[in-house]
Write an enzyme that holds these catalytic residues in place. Structure first.
Site, PDB file in Angstrom:
ATOM      1  N   SER A   1     -68.756   6.937 -74.694  1.00 28.32           N
ATOM      2  CA  SER A   1     -69.006   7.374 -76.073  1.00 28.32           C
ATOM      3  C   SER A   1     -70.470   7.749 -76.248  1.00 28.32           C
ATOM      4  CB  SER A   1     -68.670   6.209 -77.009  1.00 28.32           C
ATOM      5  OG  SER A   1     -69.145   6.455 -78.310  1.00 28.32           O
TER       6      SER A   1
ATOM      7  N   TYR B   1     -69.486  -3.112 -79.742  1.00 29.20           N
ATOM      8  CA  TYR B   1     -68.618  -2.062 -79.197  1.00 29.20           C
ATOM      9  C   TYR B   1     -69.418  -1.163 -78.242  1.00 29.20           C
ATOM     10  CZ  TYR B   1     -66.412   2.494 -78.860  1.00 29.20           C
ATOM     11  OH  TYR B   1     -65.916   3.685 -78.358  1.00 29.20           O
TER      12      TYR B   1
ATOM     13  N   LYS C   1     -69.376  -0.374 -73.888  1.00 32.21           N
ATOM     14  CA  LYS C   1     -69.367   0.927 -73.190  1.00 32.21           C
ATOM     15  C   LYS C   1     -70.534   0.996 -72.201  1.00 32.21           C
ATOM     16  CE  LYS C   1     -65.773   2.756 -75.169  1.00 32.21           C
ATOM     17  NZ  LYS C   1     -64.534   2.852 -74.402  1.00 32.21           N
TER      18      LYS C   1
END
Ligand code: NAD
Ligand code: WQD
Length: 335
Positions: free
Chosen positions: A124, A148, A152
């Protein structure tokens, strides 16, 4: 190729399944349906025109992953499975690390044990943190602003170590910008559970009358109209990017590669609202709300590296993004 899609029943995975199947690959979906609907499998079969294998399991069940990789003679994995809600990750970091990081470790173990060493990972643009400059290229420094995003980053770093340790791995981390839109059948699209966090599904529910108004999070940013600017990319362009990444991995030397998947074009919240209103054919109620914690003024990609290496560029415009979102909302979305 035989390709396993973890999280293949989800928003991006289901669109990638269509693109890969229509390019002649055999796709196998591996999903625990924690954030997707079982109807997606049936709808994918309608679009693709033939049945496809769906395995309902958690990626942390390493033995079931190994079985799937062996039983279906898998050549490559596209790893979409993960939890993705930023706010939820702040409230429940353990669950996010368990699902995303532990889940990826389980996948890597299963792939290692079965000698499947080609992997495309859903990363992302959140790994760029607060932009130091724009447009964002792949060498922009990385950082995380929430759990979050940190999952990643951890996963990208793990994948770097894995590729370094064993020259038979071929790995592509695809840093998505803001995926929106739906397949033009109107049968699959983005269907968040509960009130949407993201702009496009929120707009779709305002347009359909399920939500009373759009709350615009701040109009005092340093942008042309004061509202936040993002790089929205049509999910079918994104799906094509996965096909291009798999072609790249099978024709290039081993290693871990990183590519931005964005358009390079930023649109403001106000521009998105106006474009959606044009497609829907009526004004949509909105209200200027305070800024949302953690938001940045502008974020958009330099898509040049993907263009030169993958021979891939986003083609679909904002009108197509809004039209397909609205078509899906009217035809098949919940509610
Ligand atoms: P999604 O929630 O629609 O799809 C994810 C799928 O993974 C769901 O079907 C879910 O049921 C499944 N899943 C989750 N945990 C699982 C587990 N432990 N085992 C098996 N299946 C599991 O999300 P999406 O928008 O399609 O995102 C796909 C990937 O792309 C995610 O990794 C996400 O972080 C990443 N990503 C998404 C966006 C975005 O804005 N949508 C942007 C950048 C990156
Ligand atoms: C877009 C713009 C909001 C909703 C998120 C994740 C990111 C990535 C993509 C996974 C911003 C504004 C939004 C609303 C609004 N996901 N907005 N009212 O925040 O750019 O990115 O999704 O990796 O990690 O953070 O996307 O769609 O939430 O917001 O005004 O109700 O719309 O402030 O300017 P974002 P978004």
């Amino acid at each position: 190729m035989n390709i396993l899609l973890t999280g293949g029943a989800g928003y991006i995975g289901s669109h990638a399944a269509v693109a890969l199947a229509q390019a002649g690959h055999q796709v196998v979906l591996f999903d625990n349906f924690c954030n997707s609907r079982h109807e997606v499998a049936q709808r994918l079969q309608t679009i693709i025109g033939h049945p496809l294998v769906v395995i309902e399991a958690d990626i942390r069940q390493t033995d079931l992953l190994e079985k799937a990789l062996r039983d279906h003679a898998i050549d490559a994995v596209v790893h979409f499975a993960g939890l993705k809600a930023v706010g939820e990750s702040v409230a429940e970091p353990i669950g996010y690390y368990a699902n995303n990081v532990q889940g990826t470790i389980s996948l890597l173990q299963a792939m290692h044990n079965t000698h499947v060493k080609t992997l495309v990972f859903s990363s992302s643009a959140t790994v760029y943190g607060v932009p130091h400059y724009l447009p964002l290229d792949e060498s922009h420094p990385t950082s995380a602003t929430n759990p979050y995003g940190r999952t990643k980053l951890h996963i990208e770093e793990m994948l770097g170590d894995v590729a370094q340790s064993d020259p038979t791995w071929r790995i592509a981390c695809l840093r998505y910008f803001n995926p929106v839109g739906a397949h033009d059948s109107g049968l699959i699209g983005e269907e968040p559970n509960g009130p949407p966090n993201n702009l496009m599904p929120y707009l779709a529910r305002v347009a359909s009358g399920q939500l009373p108004q759009l709350n615009i999070f701040g109009n005092d940013y340093d942008t042309p109209d004061g509202t936040g600017v993002r790089d929205y990319i049509h999910v079918m362009d994104l799906a094509a990017g996965h096909l291009a990444a798999l072609d790249f991995l099978t024709t290039h030397p081993h290693g871990r590669y990183v590519f931005n998947l964005g358009t390079g074009q930023g649109y403001s919240v106000m521009e998105m609202l106006r474009a959606f209103e044009t497609v829907v054919g009526k004004p949509l109620p909105f209200h200027i709300a305070p800024r949302r914690a953690g938001d940045v003024a502008s974020c958009y990609a330099n898509p040049g590296f993907a263009a030169s290496q993958l021979n891939w560029r986003a083609k679909l415009d904002l009108k197509a993004m809004c039209e397909s979102t609205w078509q899906f909302q009217q035809r098949a979305a919940r509610g």
